[in-house]
Write an enzyme that holds these catalytic residues in place. Structure first.
Site, short mmCIF file in Angstrom:
data_model
loop_
_atom_site.label_atom_id
_atom_site.label_comp_id
_atom_site.label_asym_id
_atom_site.label_seq_id
_atom_site.Cartn_x
_atom_site.Cartn_y
_atom_site.Cartn_z
CD GLU A 1 -2.85 -1.29 2.35
OE1 GLU A 1 -4.01 -1.69 2.15
OE2 GLU A 1 -2.44 -0.98 3.48
C1 ACM Z 1 -2.09 -5.39 4.37
O1 ACM Z 1 -3.13 -5.88 4.83
N1 ACM Z 1 -2.05 -4.14 3.99
C2 ACM Z 1 -0.89 -6.19 4.25
#
Ligand code: ACM
Ligand code: ZN
Length: 557
Positions: A351
């Site tokens: 992310e």
């Molecule tokens: C995640 O759940 N962002 C690894």
């Protein structure tokens, strides 16, 4: 009551130890989770009483003492381990003929128990099985006769815990490790850094914990929130505390893998050291203006960067163009790595929005100078550079499946979380993988469809049955690719899990289901049979004073 009873029992006649010699046992008396590889039940029960002695060689002192304390606690007697004698009623024995490093054999007859393992770890797992066989239904404390030969399906059997969104004290971390060990799991993935808090002392960068470990408030309710608590929140582990946790885990045959998130999820570090951002003077944005008054005031007074107060994914990530970012991260990792004997360091990688990198002159220069195609290749450059440093220090990296973006770092292990695709792709590229797909193994999801009667969760629905039915080995992998699947893990993100009792609630009984898919062979998978054994396990939770989702035993899922 049991304790009082045993005191009387110890004054009974000499024939006492033969009392259960011919008792016939029923299959229900062996509710072991995870289900062992091979088990043969037989006649007779071993009686645990004040005369019970445990013996074994000196190298098994820790395991022997663990068993002695365990039996002592349930019986109320003083039971001791001795490495001087070899004639104990319970004998712990290293046995080279057992092939699996974590395998064990357990033999229980009416007058003798032998636990053998290739390693102390195997013996420890034999003890964990024995623990589940202790029966206090009769007037005595007994263990039904059995022969078990057992070893795990996967070498990696993990539980993750996010201590950044909410912080949990060392005592609870030890309890979490106890649970991991009790379930014959072997890895604790400690998610130590996030946008909302930096949780590990780094001596070279004291502001990481002076500033980065504290947020001025937290949103109320589900993201983006209905308000802000306006309460300062935080905490961190000193390096001494980290050492204490690692020592405790090691004694319980659990490896601790620390996670230091990069290049995304870095708001707390950026608040402490703004040079890490592509745009050090740009104020931290709290979504929908849900930030605390204190935080806004700090920003108005000329400190633009603050620790995040809401959840989500943020644009303000570590700059990939600035050499100082890499020096900082290498210095941090240089302090973190010696604290953890683990061969792996988790470096996050998930992310990481690319918006700032697109606008940042330094990041764009890096892309140009290194002939990178785009920002995704800059992400790959970032991870590969960190990997080189970690490898040079004798360790390997694990990253979330986004590290596939722009090309995998040469020796990286991939943690597949956005479903199973990342794991499949990585295994086909001959990279080790750990399966943690969000659809089946995110324990921050609701665990019952009656969401109105559940504590607020992030969303989703993953019942204990869903966990049990998950098969970690993707069918897409050919036989020669399957060896790259090291194992499986559940993740516990804590945006909506503020307390230790709620952590317990979210992991139990789902963790118990996970332990079986991580350890037992798929051929033995049987939900009905597991459910029966799980009912008994709820007594274990009760005895240990754990909070668990009782309704998953009562209401239809
Ligand atoms: C995640 O759940 N962002 C690894
Ligand atoms: Zn930049």
């Amino acid at each position: 009551m049991r304790i009082a009873f045993l005191m009387i029992v110890s004054f009974l006649t000499i024939s006492c130890s033969n009392k259960y010699k011919d008792t016939v046992n029923t299959a229900q008396e062996y509710p072991i989770i995870p289900k062992p590889l091979a088990m043969e039940i037989s006649t007779g029960k071993f009686l645990v009483d004040a005369k019970t002695k445990i013996s074994g060689e000196e190298s098994l002192e820790k395991e022997g003492t663990f068993l002695a304390e365990l039996l002592g606690a349930v019986s109320g007697e003083t039971i001791q381990f001795s490495s001087e004698e070899s004639n104990g009623d319970i004998l712990l024995k290293l046995d080279e003929t057992i092939e699996n490093e974590e395998g064990y054999e357990l033999l229980v007859t009416y007058n003798k128990i032998v636990i053998s393992g290739k390693t102390p770890k195997g013996i420890f797992y034999g003890i964990q099985t024995l623990r589940q066989l202790i029966n206090s239904d009769l007037e005595d404390l007994t263990i039904p006769a059995v022969t078990i030969k057992d070893n795990p399906r996967f070498v990696y059997r993990g539980m993750h815990l996010d201590v950044a969104r909410h912080f949990f004290p060392v005592e609870f971390i030890k309890k979490y490790i106890d649970l991991i060990a009790m379930h014959k799991m072997n890895t604790f993935h400690w998610h130590l850094t996030e946008d909302q808090g930096w949780r590990i002392e780094i001596k070279k960068y004291p502001k990481l914990t002076e500033i980065g470990a504290w947020r001025n408030g937290t949103i109320i309710g589900h993201h983006p929130g209905t308000g802000n608590t306006e309460t300062k929140y935080g905490g961190f582990y000193t390096q001494e505390e980290v050492k204490e946790v690692v020592k405790y885990a090691t004694e319980n045959h659990v490896t601790v893998i620390p996670e230091i998130e990069l290049p995304g999820h870095g708001s707390a570090a950026i608040a402490a050291y703004p040079f890490l951002s592509c745009f050090p003077n740009e104020p931290t944005k709290v979504t929908k203006d849900m930030g605390s008054k204190a935080g806004k005031e700090i920003q108005a007074n000329g400190t633009p960067k603050i620790v995040q107060e809401t959840w989500g994914v943020f644009d303000d990530v570590f700059c990939g163009g600035n050499e100082e970012t890499f020096h900082f991260l290498e210095n941090v990792l240089a302090e973190v790595m010696p604290l953890f004997p683990s061969e792996y360091i988790h470096i996050g990688g998930d992310e990481c929005p690319k918006g700032n990198w697109k606008k940042c002159p330094d990041c764009q220069k890096r892309i140009k100078d290194n002939n990178l195609k785009d920002e995704h290749e800059l992400q790959s450059y970032f991870i590969q550079r960190i990997e080189k440093f970690v490898n040079a220090n004798g360790k390997k990296i694990i990253g979330w499946d986004e590290i596939l973006e722009g090309g995998l770092a040469p020796n990286a292990t991939v943690m597949s979380w956005r479903g199973t695709e990342g794991g499949i792709v990585a295994a086909k590229q001959k990279h080790d993988v750990i399966m943690t797909p969000n659809h089946s193994l995110y324990f921050d999801h609701y665990q019952h469809k009656d969401k109105d009667n559940e504590p607020m969760a992030i969303g989703g629905l993953t019942t204990v049955e869903d966990v049990y039915n998950y098969e970690p080995m993707p069918t897409e992998l050919r036989a020669e690719e399957q060896k790259y699947v090291l194992g499986t893990q559940a993740n516990v993100w804590t945006e909506y899990i503020p307390t230790t009792t709620q952590v317990e609630y979210m992991i139990l009984p789902r963790m118990t289901a996970l332990s079986e898919i991580a350890w037992s062979q798929p051929a033995s998978k049987d939900w009905e049979d597991f459910s029966e054994r799980l009912k008994h396990f709820s007594e274990v939770y009760e005895e240990m004073g754990l909070n668990y989702a009782k309704h998953t035993f009562e209401r239809k899922q």
